[in-house]
Write a protein that holds these residues in place. Structure first.
Motif, PDB file in Angstrom:
ATOM      1  N   ASP A  71      28.410  59.341 -24.564  1.00 54.96           N
ATOM      2  CA  ASP A  71      29.654  58.958 -23.669  1.00 54.96           C
ATOM      3  C   ASP A  71      31.177  59.391 -23.810  1.00 54.96           C
ATOM      4  O   ASP A  71      31.863  59.857 -22.943  1.00 54.96           O
ATOM      5  CB  ASP A  71      30.038  57.180 -23.067  1.00 54.96           C
ATOM      6  CG  ASP A  71      28.528  57.125 -22.934  1.00 54.96           C
ATOM      7  OD1 ASP A  71      28.600  57.065 -21.303  1.00 54.96           O
ATOM      8  OD2 ASP A  71      27.855  55.917 -23.798  1.00 54.96           O
ATOM      9  N   HIS A  72      31.179  59.969 -24.727  1.00 50.53           N
ATOM     10  CA  HIS A  72      32.678  60.011 -25.230  1.00 50.53           C
ATOM     11  C   HIS A  72      32.794  61.112 -26.913  1.00 50.53           C
ATOM     12  O   HIS A  72      32.124  60.472 -27.586  1.00 50.53           O
ATOM     13  CB  HIS A  72      34.235  59.019 -25.444  1.00 50.53           C
ATOM     14  CG  HIS A  72      34.153  58.383 -24.304  1.00 50.53           C
ATOM     15  ND1 HIS A  72      34.718  58.789 -23.110  1.00 50.53           N
ATOM     16  CD2 HIS A  72      34.217  57.020 -24.248  1.00 50.53           C
ATOM     17  CE1 HIS A  72      34.900  57.967 -22.384  1.00 50.53           C
ATOM     18  NE2 HIS A  72      34.401  56.882 -23.161  1.00 50.53           N
ATOM     19  N   CYS A  73      33.101  62.444 -26.844  1.00 53.72           N
ATOM     20  CA  CYS A  73      32.946  62.626 -27.265  1.00 53.72           C
ATOM     21  C   CYS A  73      34.334  63.676 -28.449  1.00 53.72           C
ATOM     22  O   CYS A  73      35.043  64.043 -27.647  1.00 53.72           O
ATOM     23  CB  CYS A  73      31.890  64.134 -27.897  1.00 53.72           C
ATOM     24  SG  CYS A  73      31.968  64.890 -29.788  1.00 53.72           S
ATOM     25  N   LEU A  74      34.863  62.485 -29.189  1.00 54.98           N
ATOM     26  CA  LEU A  74      36.453  63.304 -29.708  1.00 54.98           C
ATOM     27  C   LEU A  74      36.247  63.917 -30.655  1.00 54.98           C
ATOM     28  O   LEU A  74      35.657  64.038 -32.111  1.00 54.98           O
ATOM     29  CB  LEU A  74      37.137  61.482 -30.569  1.00 54.98           C
ATOM     30  CG  LEU A  74      36.789  60.905 -29.035  1.00 54.98           C
ATOM     31  CD1 LEU A  74      37.797  59.683 -29.619  1.00 54.98           C
ATOM     32  CD2 LEU A  74      37.703  61.183 -27.508  1.00 54.98           C
ATOM     33  N   ALA A  75      36.909  65.644 -30.619  1.00 47.64           N
ATOM     34  CA  ALA A  75      36.274  66.655 -31.143  1.00 47.64           C
ATOM     35  C   ALA A  75      37.954  66.861 -32.049  1.00 47.64           C
ATOM     36  O   ALA A  75      38.667  66.878 -31.030  1.00 47.64           O
ATOM     37  CB  ALA A  75      35.946  67.216 -30.812  1.00 47.64           C
ATOM     38  N   VAL A  76      37.710  67.116 -33.270  1.00 53.12           N
ATOM     39  CA  VAL A  76      39.020  67.241 -33.712  1.00 53.12           C
ATOM     40  C   VAL A  76      39.350  69.197 -34.106  1.00 53.12           C
ATOM     41  O   VAL A  76      38.411  69.583 -35.045  1.00 53.12           O
ATOM     42  CB  VAL A  76      39.819  66.465 -35.229  1.00 53.12           C
ATOM     43  CG1 VAL A  76      40.918  67.248 -35.764  1.00 53.12           C
ATOM     44  CG2 VAL A  76      39.680  64.958 -35.147  1.00 53.12           C
ATOM     45  N   PRO A  77      40.017  69.491 -33.266  1.00 53.40           N
ATOM     46  CA  PRO A  77      40.186  70.780 -33.007  1.00 53.40           C
ATOM     47  C   PRO A  77      40.871  71.935 -34.539  1.00 53.40           C
ATOM     48  O   PRO A  77      41.168  72.238 -34.593  1.00 53.40           O
ATOM     49  CB  PRO A  77      40.229  70.815 -31.950  1.00 53.40           C
ATOM     50  CG  PRO A  77      41.897  70.552 -31.600  1.00 53.40           C
ATOM     51  CD  PRO A  77      41.400  69.323 -32.271  1.00 53.40           C
ATOM     52  N   SER A  78      39.928  71.207 -34.798  1.00 56.00           N
ATOM     53  CA  SER A  78      39.871  72.471 -36.577  1.00 56.00           C
ATOM     54  C   SER A  78      38.693  72.992 -37.628  1.00 56.00           C
ATOM     55  O   SER A  78      38.354  71.895 -37.281  1.00 56.00           O
ATOM     56  CB  SER A  78      41.109  71.287 -37.499  1.00 56.00           C
ATOM     57  OG  SER A  78      41.362  71.606 -39.026  1.00 56.00           O
ATOM     58  N   ILE A  81      38.408  69.937 -43.456  1.00 56.61           N
ATOM     59  CA  ILE A  81      36.959  68.590 -43.589  1.00 56.61           C
ATOM     60  C   ILE A  81      38.270  68.421 -43.546  1.00 56.61           C
ATOM     61  O   ILE A  81      38.544  67.350 -43.017  1.00 56.61           O
ATOM     62  CB  ILE A  81      36.358  68.738 -44.884  1.00 56.61           C
ATOM     63  CG1 ILE A  81      35.503  70.197 -44.147  1.00 56.61           C
ATOM     64  CG2 ILE A  81      35.806  67.763 -45.125  1.00 56.61           C
ATOM     65  CD1 ILE A  81      33.654  70.414 -45.698  1.00 56.61           C
ATOM     66  N   HIS A  82      39.493  68.213 -45.015  1.00 57.34           N
ATOM     67  CA  HIS A  82      40.464  67.173 -44.724  1.00 57.34           C
ATOM     68  C   HIS A  82      41.324  67.345 -43.680  1.00 57.34           C
ATOM     69  O   HIS A  82      42.014  65.363 -43.019  1.00 57.34           O
ATOM     70  CB  HIS A  82      41.191  68.084 -46.314  1.00 57.34           C
ATOM     71  CG  HIS A  82      40.291  68.345 -47.015  1.00 57.34           C
ATOM     72  ND1 HIS A  82      40.674  69.587 -47.575  1.00 57.34           N
ATOM     73  CD2 HIS A  82      39.979  67.560 -48.142  1.00 57.34           C
ATOM     74  CE1 HIS A  82      39.629  69.944 -48.611  1.00 57.34           C
ATOM     75  NE2 HIS A  82      40.198  68.630 -49.215  1.00 57.34           N
ATOM     76  N   ARG A  83      41.620  68.138 -42.360  1.00 54.94           N
ATOM     77  CA  ARG A  83      42.525  67.590 -41.477  1.00 54.94           C
ATOM     78  C   ARG A  83      40.954  66.772 -40.653  1.00 54.94           C
ATOM     79  O   ARG A  83      41.862  65.819 -40.206  1.00 54.94           O
ATOM     80  CB  ARG A  83      42.744  68.963 -40.677  1.00 54.94           C
ATOM     81  CG  ARG A  83      43.908  69.392 -41.488  1.00 54.94           C
ATOM     82  CD  ARG A  83      45.424  68.867 -42.055  1.00 54.94           C
ATOM     83  NE  ARG A  83      45.087  68.571 -43.403  1.00 54.94           N
ATOM     84  CZ  ARG A  83      44.655  68.787 -44.465  1.00 54.94           C
ATOM     85  NH1 ARG A  83      45.331  69.693 -44.509  1.00 54.94           N
ATOM     86  NH2 ARG A  83      45.060  68.248 -45.324  1.00 54.94           N
ATOM     87  N   VAL A  84      40.477  67.049 -40.228  1.00 57.26           N
ATOM     88  CA  VAL A  84      39.415  66.275 -39.468  1.00 57.26           C
ATOM     89  C   VAL A  84      39.188  64.650 -39.999  1.00 57.26           C
ATOM     90  O   VAL A  84      39.757  63.692 -39.582  1.00 57.26           O
ATOM     91  CB  VAL A  84      37.985  67.150 -39.457  1.00 57.26           C
ATOM     92  CG1 VAL A  84      36.789  66.297 -38.981  1.00 57.26           C
ATOM     93  CG2 VAL A  84      38.070  68.147 -38.415  1.00 57.26           C
ATOM     94  N   GLN A  85      38.885  64.928 -41.229  1.00 60.30           N
ATOM     95  CA  GLN A  85      39.148  63.759 -41.694  1.00 60.30           C
ATOM     96  C   GLN A  85      40.039  62.443 -41.750  1.00 60.30           C
ATOM     97  O   GLN A  85      40.076  61.444 -41.622  1.00 60.30           O
ATOM     98  CB  GLN A  85      38.428  63.605 -42.849  1.00 60.30           C
ATOM     99  CG  GLN A  85      36.534  63.947 -43.402  1.00 60.30           C
ATOM    100  CD  GLN A  85      36.201  64.152 -44.634  1.00 60.30           C
ATOM    101  OE1 GLN A  85      36.914  64.022 -45.589  1.00 60.30           O
ATOM    102  NE2 GLN A  85      34.554  64.603 -44.751  1.00 60.30           N
ATOM    103  N   GLU A  86      41.031  63.206 -41.766  1.00 63.29           N
ATOM    104  CA  GLU A  86      42.534  62.126 -41.787  1.00 63.29           C
ATOM    105  C   GLU A  86      42.099  61.786 -40.178  1.00 63.29           C
ATOM    106  O   GLU A  86      43.298  60.710 -39.754  1.00 63.29           O
ATOM    107  CB  GLU A  86      43.915  62.994 -42.503  1.00 63.29           C
ATOM    108  CG  GLU A  86      43.647  63.710 -43.876  1.00 63.29           C
ATOM    109  CD  GLU A  86      44.463  64.768 -44.267  1.00 63.29           C
ATOM    110  OE1 GLU A  86      44.809  65.119 -45.250  1.00 63.29           O
ATOM    111  OE2 GLU A  86      45.077  65.514 -43.243  1.00 63.29           O
TER     112      GLU A  86
END
Length: 114
Positions: A71-78, A81-86
């Motif tokens: 329904d929703h996939c929020l992807a951090v465009p990085s 790994i550290h920035r994504v997890q933050e």
């Protein structure tokens, strides 16, 4: 969880929980830095088959999570790994606050109707 991992395989640990506890009106939220965690993909696919809503938090382009029709996939465009997890932590806290705000509003509406 360990028993399922040992007896069936770790790709089924979340699927078995979904089978046991999720109901069609529920929401499944899954977090994967890559978006490719097989154990989450299996759980999401079963949740969708059950009619539950799905939200995935991923990194990069969303990986497989972005392709399975959540329904929703929020992807951090990085790729970091550290920035994504933050960012996932920040997103999780915003979602938590929204749920609590909506629940508080709903309780307020219920009290006014009495």
């Amino acid at each position: 969880m360990t028993a399922v991992g040992n007896d069936v395989g770790f790709s089924h640990v979340f699927l078995r929980q979904v089978i046991a506890m999720l109901r069609p009106a529920d929401l499944l939220i899954g977090v994967s830095t890559s978006g490719n965690s097989d154990n989450l993909i299996k759980a999401f696919l079963h949740a969708k088959d059950m009619g539950a809503k799905t939200i995935g938090l991923a990194g990069g382009s969303g990986g497989e999570m972005a392709t399975i029709g959540l329904d929703h996939c929020l992807a951090v465009p990085s790729d970091s790994i550290h920035r994504v997890q933050e960012c996932h932590v920040a997103i999780y806290h915003v979602m938590w606050d929204l749920v609590h705000t909506l629940l508080a509003d709903e309780r307020g509406n219920l009290n006014q109707n009495k």
